[in-house]
Design a protein around this motif. Sequence first.
Motif, PDB file in Angstrom:
ATOM      1  N   ALA A 123       0.822  -1.211   0.000  1.00 21.07           N
ATOM      2  CA  ALA A 123       0.000   0.000   0.000  1.00 21.07           C
ATOM      3  C   ALA A 123       0.856   1.261   0.000  1.00 21.07           C
ATOM      4  CB  ALA A 123      -0.942   0.012   1.205  1.00 21.07           C
ATOM      5  N   GLY A 124       2.131   1.113   0.338  1.00 18.02           N
ATOM      6  CA  GLY A 124       3.045   2.249   0.310  1.00 18.02           C
ATOM      7  C   GLY A 124       3.780   2.432   1.617  1.00 18.02           C
ATOM      8  N   CYS A 125       4.995   2.935   1.499  1.00 17.27           N
ATOM      9  CA  CYS A 125       5.839   3.198   2.654  1.00 17.27           C
ATOM     10  C   CYS A 125       6.925   4.165   2.191  1.00 17.27           C
ATOM     11  CB  CYS A 125       6.447   1.888   3.151  1.00 17.27           C
ATOM     12  SG  CYS A 125       7.113   1.987   4.806  1.00 17.27           S
ATOM     13  N   VAL A 126       7.241   5.163   3.007  1.00 19.51           N
ATOM     14  CA  VAL A 126       8.273   6.133   2.645  1.00 19.51           C
ATOM     15  C   VAL A 126       9.335   6.207   3.734  1.00 19.51           C
ATOM     16  CG1 VAL A 126       6.750   7.530   1.190  1.00 19.51           C
ATOM     17  CG2 VAL A 126       6.982   8.082   3.609  1.00 19.51           C
ATOM     18  N   VAL A 127      10.521   6.620   3.330  1.00 21.17           N
ATOM     19  CA  VAL A 127      11.612   6.850   4.280  1.00 21.17           C
ATOM     20  C   VAL A 127      11.441   8.243   4.854  1.00 21.17           C
ATOM     21  CG1 VAL A 127      14.110   7.187   4.486  1.00 21.17           C
ATOM     22  CG2 VAL A 127      13.206   5.287   3.124  1.00 21.17           C
ATOM     23  N   ALA A 128      11.383   8.327   6.182  1.00 26.07           N
ATOM     24  CA  ALA A 128      11.267   9.621   6.843  1.00 26.07           C
ATOM     25  C   ALA A 128      12.625  10.130   7.331  1.00 26.07           C
ATOM     26  CB  ALA A 128      10.301   9.528   8.027  1.00 26.07           C
ATOM     27  N   ARG A 129      13.548   9.193   7.581  1.00 28.20           N
ATOM     28  CA  ARG A 129      14.831   9.603   8.134  1.00 28.20           C
ATOM     29  C   ARG A 129      15.854   8.495   7.971  1.00 28.20           C
ATOM     30  NH1 ARG A 129      17.426   9.367  13.203  1.00 28.20           N
ATOM     31  NH2 ARG A 129      18.421  11.309  13.778  1.00 28.20           N
ATOM     32  N   HIS A 130      17.099   8.883   7.678  1.00 28.89           N
ATOM     33  CA  HIS A 130      18.244   7.968   7.692  1.00 28.89           C
ATOM     34  C   HIS A 130      19.247   8.497   8.705  1.00 28.89           C
ATOM     35  CE1 HIS A 130      17.477   5.471   4.191  1.00 28.89           C
ATOM     36  NE2 HIS A 130      17.392   6.506   3.386  1.00 28.89           N
ATOM     37  N   GLU A 131      19.864   7.598   9.430  1.00 27.62           N
ATOM     38  CA  GLU A 131      21.001   7.947  10.276  1.00 27.62           C
ATOM     39  C   GLU A 131      22.064   6.900   9.995  1.00 27.62           C
ATOM     40  OE1 GLU A 131      22.132   8.089  14.982  1.00 27.62           O
ATOM     41  OE2 GLU A 131      20.119   8.683  14.375  1.00 27.62           O
ATOM     42  N   ILE A 132      23.280   7.348   9.699  1.00 21.35           N
ATOM     43  CA  ILE A 132      24.322   6.408   9.306  1.00 21.35           C
ATOM     44  C   ILE A 132      25.646   6.792   9.955  1.00 21.35           C
ATOM     45  CG2 ILE A 132      24.763   7.668   7.159  1.00 21.35           C
ATOM     46  CD1 ILE A 132      25.261   4.887   5.847  1.00 21.35           C
ATOM     47  N   ASP A 133      26.316   5.791  10.512  1.00 19.22           N
ATOM     48  CA  ASP A 133      27.649   5.965  11.084  1.00 19.22           C
ATOM     49  C   ASP A 133      28.622   5.158  10.254  1.00 19.22           C
ATOM     50  OD1 ASP A 133      26.838   7.550  13.297  1.00 19.22           O
ATOM     51  OD2 ASP A 133      26.220   5.753  14.374  1.00 19.22           O
ATOM     52  N   TYR A 134      29.591   5.857   9.671  1.00 16.89           N
ATOM     53  CA  TYR A 134      30.641   5.204   8.888  1.00 16.89           C
ATOM     54  C   TYR A 134      31.778   4.879   9.860  1.00 16.89           C
ATOM     55  CZ  TYR A 134      27.974   7.177   5.077  1.00 16.89           C
ATOM     56  OH  TYR A 134      26.960   7.506   4.212  1.00 16.89           O
ATOM     57  N   LEU A 135      31.936   3.611  10.186  1.00 21.99           N
ATOM     58  CA  LEU A 135      32.891   3.203  11.210  1.00 21.99           C
ATOM     59  C   LEU A 135      34.291   2.953  10.659  1.00 21.99           C
ATOM     60  CD1 LEU A 135      30.493   0.755  13.049  1.00 21.99           C
ATOM     61  CD2 LEU A 135      30.957   3.156  13.595  1.00 21.99           C
ATOM     62  N   LYS A 136      34.371   2.371   9.482  1.00 22.84           N
ATOM     63  CA  LYS A 136      35.655   2.088   8.825  1.00 22.84           C
ATOM     64  C   LYS A 136      35.456   2.229   7.329  1.00 22.84           C
ATOM     65  CE  LYS A 136      38.495  -0.520  11.452  1.00 22.84           C
ATOM     66  NZ  LYS A 136      39.594  -1.351  11.396  1.00 22.84           N
ATOM     67  N   PRO A 137      36.491   2.661   6.624  1.00 19.75           N
ATOM     68  CA  PRO A 137      36.333   2.731   5.171  1.00 19.75           C
ATOM     69  C   PRO A 137      36.237   1.341   4.563  1.00 19.75           C
ATOM     70  CG  PRO A 137      38.548   3.444   5.837  1.00 19.75           C
ATOM     71  CD  PRO A 137      37.780   3.152   7.086  1.00 19.75           C
ATOM     72  N   LEU A 138      35.340   1.209   3.629  1.00 15.20           N
ATOM     73  CA  LEU A 138      35.182  -0.034   2.877  1.00 15.20           C
ATOM     74  C   LEU A 138      35.833   0.205   1.516  1.00 15.20           C
ATOM     75  CD1 LEU A 138      34.017  -2.867   2.450  1.00 15.20           C
ATOM     76  CD2 LEU A 138      31.834  -1.791   1.836  1.00 15.20           C
ATOM     77  N   PHE A 139      36.933  -0.490   1.281  1.00 15.40           N
ATOM     78  CA  PHE A 139      37.660  -0.320   0.031  1.00 15.40           C
ATOM     79  C   PHE A 139      37.059  -1.208  -1.043  1.00 15.40           C
ATOM     80  CE2 PHE A 139      40.667   1.077   3.208  1.00 15.40           C
ATOM     81  CZ  PHE A 139      41.180   2.223   2.634  1.00 15.40           C
ATOM     82  N   HIS A 140      37.173  -0.755  -2.288  1.00 13.95           N
ATOM     83  CA  HIS A 140      36.691  -1.549  -3.413  1.00 13.95           C
ATOM     84  C   HIS A 140      37.400  -2.900  -3.401  1.00 13.95           C
ATOM     85  CE1 HIS A 140      35.151  -2.611  -7.298  1.00 13.95           C
ATOM     86  NE2 HIS A 140      36.384  -2.905  -7.691  1.00 13.95           N
ATOM     87  N   ARG A 141      36.623  -3.968  -3.572  1.00 17.92           N
ATOM     88  CA  ARG A 141      37.165  -5.325  -3.571  1.00 17.92           C
ATOM     89  C   ARG A 141      36.152  -6.246  -4.225  1.00 17.92           C
ATOM     90  NH1 ARG A 141      36.257  -6.843   2.742  1.00 17.92           N
ATOM     91  NH2 ARG A 141      34.028  -7.094   2.593  1.00 17.92           N
ATOM     92  N   TYR A 142      36.506  -7.499  -4.375  1.00 20.92           N
ATOM     93  CA  TYR A 142      35.608  -8.456  -5.013  1.00 20.92           C
ATOM     94  C   TYR A 142      34.870  -9.330  -4.007  1.00 20.92           C
ATOM     95  CZ  TYR A 142      37.734  -6.845  -9.257  1.00 20.92           C
ATOM     96  OH  TYR A 142      38.156  -6.042 -10.276  1.00 20.92           O
ATOM     97  N   GLU A 143      35.323  -9.349  -2.756  1.00 19.83           N
ATOM     98  CA  GLU A 143      34.635 -10.132  -1.735  1.00 19.83           C
ATOM     99  C   GLU A 143      33.352  -9.402  -1.324  1.00 19.83           C
ATOM    100  OE1 GLU A 143      37.860  -9.003  -1.125  1.00 19.83           O
ATOM    101  OE2 GLU A 143      38.764 -10.774  -2.016  1.00 19.83           O
ATOM    102  N   PRO A 144      32.279 -10.149  -1.111  1.00 24.30           N
ATOM    103  CA  PRO A 144      31.006  -9.499  -0.742  1.00 24.30           C
ATOM    104  C   PRO A 144      30.996  -9.042   0.717  1.00 24.30           C
ATOM    105  CG  PRO A 144      30.748 -11.867  -0.773  1.00 24.30           C
ATOM    106  CD  PRO A 144      32.140 -11.594  -1.268  1.00 24.30           C
ATOM    107  N   VAL A 145      30.115  -8.121   0.993  1.00 26.14           N
ATOM    108  CA  VAL A 145      29.794  -7.738   2.365  1.00 26.14           C
ATOM    109  C   VAL A 145      28.359  -8.166   2.628  1.00 26.14           C
ATOM    110  CG1 VAL A 145      31.420  -5.818   2.566  1.00 26.14           C
ATOM    111  CG2 VAL A 145      29.117  -5.408   1.673  1.00 26.14           C
TER     112      VAL A 145
END
Length: 134
Positions: free
Chosen positions: A43-65
């Motif tokens: 029926a619908g849903c919207v994002v009202a807010r995001h909060e994000i903490d970047y703890l460590k840099p994620l470098f480009h690589r081929y292994e998945p996260v």
Amino acid sequence: MDAYGHVNNVVHLRYLEEARIDFMFRLAGEAVATTDEPAPFKAGCVVARHEIDYLKPLFHRYEPVTVETWVTKLNAASATIAYEIKDAGTVYVRAETVLVPYDLEKEHPRRLSAGERAFLEGYFDDSAAAPRIR
């Protein structure tokens, strides 16, 4: 990736979006597939807010996260979804998204349906050691 070889901050939000869509549509849809309940969140849903903490840099690589997802807060007309982006040894991002059920036809917020609430309650844990959805 950015100029330093890191996964760009916007890409992290895209990872969270992909996990949230999988959670709210595929997993929730499977949960009610054998019942007469309407599919949650259709029926619908919207994002009202995001909060994000970047703890460590994620470098480009081929292994998945992995993006682990769970529910930390439920109200009558909103839910908070928590996430961790990680691999076996490192948490790169911790984040939360506040979602508001939304009536797309009437263009205004609505309350969580009984089916939506029941689905979300199955993944609710507001403790630090919460079980995660993978």
